[in-house]
Structures are given as structure tokens and as C-alpha cells.
Design a protein around this motif. Structure first.
Motif, mmCIF file in Angstrom:
data_model
loop_
_atom_site.group_PDB
_atom_site.id
_atom_site.type_symbol
_atom_site.label_atom_id
_atom_site.label_comp_id
_atom_site.label_asym_id
_atom_site.label_seq_id
_atom_site.Cartn_x
_atom_site.Cartn_y
_atom_site.Cartn_z
ATOM 1 N N GLN A 400 -24.384 78.897 -52.194
ATOM 2 C CA GLN A 400 -25.366 78.542 -51.173
ATOM 3 C C GLN A 400 -26.559 79.491 -51.213
ATOM 4 O O GLN A 400 -27.699 79.077 -51.039
ATOM 5 C CB GLN A 400 -24.719 78.568 -49.792
ATOM 6 N N GLN A 408 -33.360 74.681 -53.527
ATOM 7 C CA GLN A 408 -32.731 73.451 -53.990
ATOM 8 C C GLN A 408 -31.444 73.181 -53.212
ATOM 9 O O GLN A 408 -30.941 74.031 -52.489
ATOM 10 C CB GLN A 408 -32.433 73.553 -55.497
ATOM 11 N N GLU A 409 -30.937 71.953 -53.420
ATOM 12 C CA GLU A 409 -29.706 71.557 -52.750
ATOM 13 C C GLU A 409 -28.496 72.194 -53.461
ATOM 14 O O GLU A 409 -28.562 72.525 -54.646
ATOM 15 C CB GLU A 409 -29.554 70.029 -52.778
ATOM 16 N N HIS A 411 -25.841 70.810 -54.463
ATOM 17 C CA HIS A 411 -25.312 70.005 -55.571
ATOM 18 C C HIS A 411 -26.032 70.317 -56.886
ATOM 19 O O HIS A 411 -25.463 70.159 -57.972
ATOM 20 C CB HIS A 411 -25.357 68.502 -55.252
#
Length: 451
Positions: A400, A408-409, A411
Motif C-alpha cells: 500500500q 497508483q492503485e 492492484h
């Protein structure tokens, strides 16, 4: 590049592979589809007619070897005719003149002529080791003169100043005189473009040509205009003794009509092809290599040449030795490989040259792009030195934090970890884990890459 034509031709030729032998009927059916593919690619009708006739004669004659399957035989014939239509072999620039050799660049406005002048200057300087000067005689567009000056300065090319109040012939002659005093090898003259061919334009460029007597007169044309590019090139060739053509914007051309029509209609060779906006995105035009790409066979020769020119050999050798010694593959190595891919024109440029890449679903190929490459680099750069060295540490909150650090995310971080693991496995199977081996593995790894 030429995706639509590639898809149509490869699917058409694939159908005949299942036939036991070539017959008049299956040849006729195959050539009907090849004809439609070429017409849809905006290839000029006279070119298509001759193309189909030559392939038909070859298929029905003695050129088909009994050792080849019907599919192989037809592919061989189509490939040979594609090469013939585009010019058989690369025709090099003729610089055999008392220095400086003069290259005159002509073309319509919007074809990318000024940028191509700079690209050609860079190519001559970096690959041919020439001292290059550039000058603009476009007295109608001050912005064009300024654009060339900016590009020339960024590439350390000699730029000769000009002004809209001056006469084009005077500008060019002064630049040539100055080039002689500087002992330059080549001077490239950028001429004025128009929105269409007109009498004033032709009269001006004819007078300029007569005054400076260039060793090369190159016509710059936008490949996305299809067979219109060939028609425009012919109009210029009727007025000027063109020595060759430079096709621009080929990376955005899904059809290929210009590349397959120009030589036939003008009788002049395509000498270079522009493959993108980047200043190094100009390649010598090799008809045999392009024919292979059109038929989905890739172009490994061009890819290898790019590697030799753009890959840091010292770093590549150091990396290869590390892998050979079994020291493992970490995120520092992965980052270095991704950055080298960037320097070679990005993912799209490399994928286009890989044999068999057309067998990968189009949706998958579209997901593997240069934006993805930039995201991967950003994710790695968001990691700590320790995380790059020991990827197994990247779990839970670390993931995270990395995502937050590069905006960014989560994923995306998980995705690059998955891709990294795939690369690790591939490197373990290699004896020499350098960029060349990485390229060979890209096709197999495409399926593991997602946005």
C-alpha cells in the motif's frame, strides 16, 4: 503498423495451409481475398492488379517447390512479391559528393518534414558519424524556422539562421558557403510546404534545386494518406528529379497503402520510414524486413540492430554475468531492463518486430503499451532500496505504501509483482539473461500483462 493488412493477409494465407496441394481453385480463392486485403489497405489499383498477376503466375508455374506445403508456398510467393513491389532492397543515401553533400527535403505541409529533417540529421550524425548542418528556406512560416532551430540545438546539429524577408535560394547558398568553411559533411535543406501542390510552390523548389544542385532530393510524405501519398509523390517527381522518399507516421498507419504503392507509381525508392514522434524514430527502409512484418513474421534483424545501437553494452554484459553466476534477478535488474526497453522506442515498437506476435489476441496486445511501461517504472521507483534488492519483503502495508508513493492503485503493485515473478522464472532458465533474451520472452509473457 499496418495491422489491418497484416490481419487480413495472415488469416487469408492461414486458410490455404490446410489444403493438400495448390490447385487452380484454391489459388483463385486465396488471391481473391489477397486482392481485397490490398484494396482495403488503400493500395493503388495498378499495383494490386500487377501484384495478383505475378503471384498467380508463380503459383501456377514452376516457382512452387514440391517440398513446400501449399501454405508455405503461397506465403513465400506473396512475401517475394511484397518485397519486389516495395523495392527489393534498402537503397542507401548517396553522399558521394564534394563536402558538404546537399540533401533537399520536399513535401506538403503537415507531413512532418521539418521534424524529419532533424531526425535525418541525428541519424547521419549518430550512425554515420557525419558533421551535419540544417537550414530552413520556408520563408512563409517563421514557426517552421524556429522549430528547426530548436530541434537542431537539442541534437547539436549546426543550424544556419534564415529570415522571412530573405530569398530561399540566397538562404540556401549562404548556408552551403558557411558549411564549407565549417568543413561540414552534409547540409539538409528544409523547404516550404503547402496544403496542396501548386504552380508557385513547384516553380520555387525547381529554382532552388537548379541553384544548389543537391546530391539527394527526398520527398517526405505522410503514410496515413494511403495511395494519395503516391499520387502526390508522382506530382513532385514530375517536377523534380527525386532520388527517394521518406514515409512518416507509419506507426499510426493500419493500412499500408503508401508503402506498397509509392515505388510502383513513382519508380523512386523509399529510403527511410518514420516510426513515431521521438527524435530517434527514423529507420532505413528495408522492403524484405517490412514484408516479413506485414505477414506477421516479425523483424528480428531490425530489433537486433536497435539493441546494438541503443542498449548500454556494459550494463547488459554485467547483468548477463550476474544471471549466469546464479546471483538472482531483483527489481533493480527489472528496472534497468524496462528503461532499456524505453530507450528502444517502447513496448509497441518492440512487439511489432517480434515474429508471431499477431497470434496474440489484439485486446491483449493493446493492454501491453508504453503507458503500462511507465507505470511499471514508477512502481519500482517507489520502492525502497531494500525492497528492490529483496522483493520477498513486499507484503501487506509495504504494498500500500508503494502504491501511495507512486499515485497508483494497489492492484498495479500486485500486477508488477506478478510480472516480476514471471521474469524471475524466465531468467532462471536462461544462460545469458540479457535484454536480447528478455525480448524473446516478451511474447510468452504478454498474456500475464494487464492494465
Amino acid at each position: 503498423m499496418f495491422d489491418n493488412l497484416t490481419d487480413r493477409l495472415t488469416s487469408t494465407l492461414k486458410k490455404i495451409k490446410g489444403q493438400g496441394r495448390l490447385t487452380e481453385d484454391n489459388i483463385k480463392e486465396t488471391l481473391r481475398e489477397v486482392r481485397m486485403a490490398l484494396l482495403e489497405a488503400d493500395v493503388a489499383l495498378p499495383v494490386v492488379t500487377d501484384f495478383i498477376e505475378h503471384v498467380k503466375n508463380g503459383a501456377l508455374g514452376q516457382e512452387v517447390q514440391s517440398s513446400l506445403s501449399p501454405g508455405q508456398a503461397m506465403i513465400k510467393l506473396v512475401q517475394a512479391e511484397l518485397v519486389k513491389v516495395m523495392g527489393n532492397a534498402n537503397e542507401k543515401l548517396n553522399l558521394n559528393a564534394v563536402p558538404p553533400a546537399i540533401i533537399l527535403m520536399a513535401g506538403l505541409q503537415g507531413a512532418g518534414k521539418t521534424t524529419t529533417v532533424a531526425k535525418l540529421g541525428r541519424w547521419l550524425k549518430e550512425t554515420q558519424k557525419k558533421k551535419v548542418g540544417v537550414v530552413s528556406v520556408d520563408v512563409y512560416r517563421p514557426a517552421a524556422i524556429k522549430q528547426l532551430e530548436t530541434l537542431a540545438n537539442s541534437l547539436s546539429l549546426d543550424f544556419f539562421e534564415s529570415d522571412v524577408s530573405q530569398n530561399p535560394v540566397d538562404i540556401a547558398q549562404r548556408a552551403i558557403d558557411a558549411g564549407k568553411r565549417k568543413f561540414l559533411d552534409v547540409i539538409i535543406v528544409d523547404t516550404a510546404g503547402r496544403l496542396h501542390v501548386d504552380e508557385d510552390m513547384m516553380a520555387e523548389i525547381k529554382a532552388l534545386h537548379a541553384a544548389i544542385k543537391p546530391i539527394e532530393t527526398l520527398f517526405v510524405v505522410d503514410s496515413m494518406t494511403g495511395q494519395d501519398a503516391a499520387i502526390t509523390a508522382k506530382a513532385f517527381n514530375d517536377a523534380l528529379p527525386l532520388t527517394g522518399v521518406i514515409l512518416t507516421k507509419a506507426d499510426g498507419d493500419a493500412r499500408g497503402g503508401a508503402a506498397l504503392s509509392i515505388r510502383h507509381i513513382t519508380g523512386k525508392p523509399i529510403k527511410f520510414i518514420g516510426m513515431g514522434e521521438k527524435i530517434d524514430a527514423l529507420e532505413p527502409f528495408h522492403p524484405d524486413r517490412l514484408a516479413s512484418r506485414i505477414l506477421g513474421m516479425g523483424d528480428m534483424l531490425s530489433l537486433i540492430e536497435e539493441m546494438e545501437q541503443k542498449v548500454d553494452k556494459e550494463k547488459a554484459e554485467k547483468f548477463a554475468k550476474k544471471i549466469q553466476k546464479g546471483k538472482g534477478f531483483d527489481f533493480n535488474d527489472f528496472l534497468e531492463q524496462l528503461q532499456q526497453m524505453q530507450s528502444m522506442g517502447g513496448v509497441a515498437s518492440m512487439l511489432d518486430k517480434l515474429p508471431g506476435i499477431n497470434s496474440v489476441p489484439k485486446a491483449m496486445k493493446e493492454q501491453v503499451n508504453d503507458k503500462m511501461l511507465a507505470r511499471q517504472i514508477a512502481v519500482i521507483q517507489s520502492m525502497t532500496k531494500q525492497e528492490r534488492r529483496y522483493p520477498e519483503l513486499i507484503k501487506g502495508t509495504r504494498k500500500q505504501r508503494i502504491a501511495d508513493g507512486c499515485g497508483q492503485e494497489l492492484h498495479n503493485v500486485n500486477l508488477i509483482l506478478k510480472q516480476f515473478q514471471m521474469m524471475q522464472k524466465m531468467m532462471k532458465k536462461m544462460k545469458g539473461g540479457n535484454i536480447a533474451n528478455m525480448v524473446r520472452g516478451i511474447k510468452n509473457n504478454v498474456r500475464g500483462m494487464r492494465r
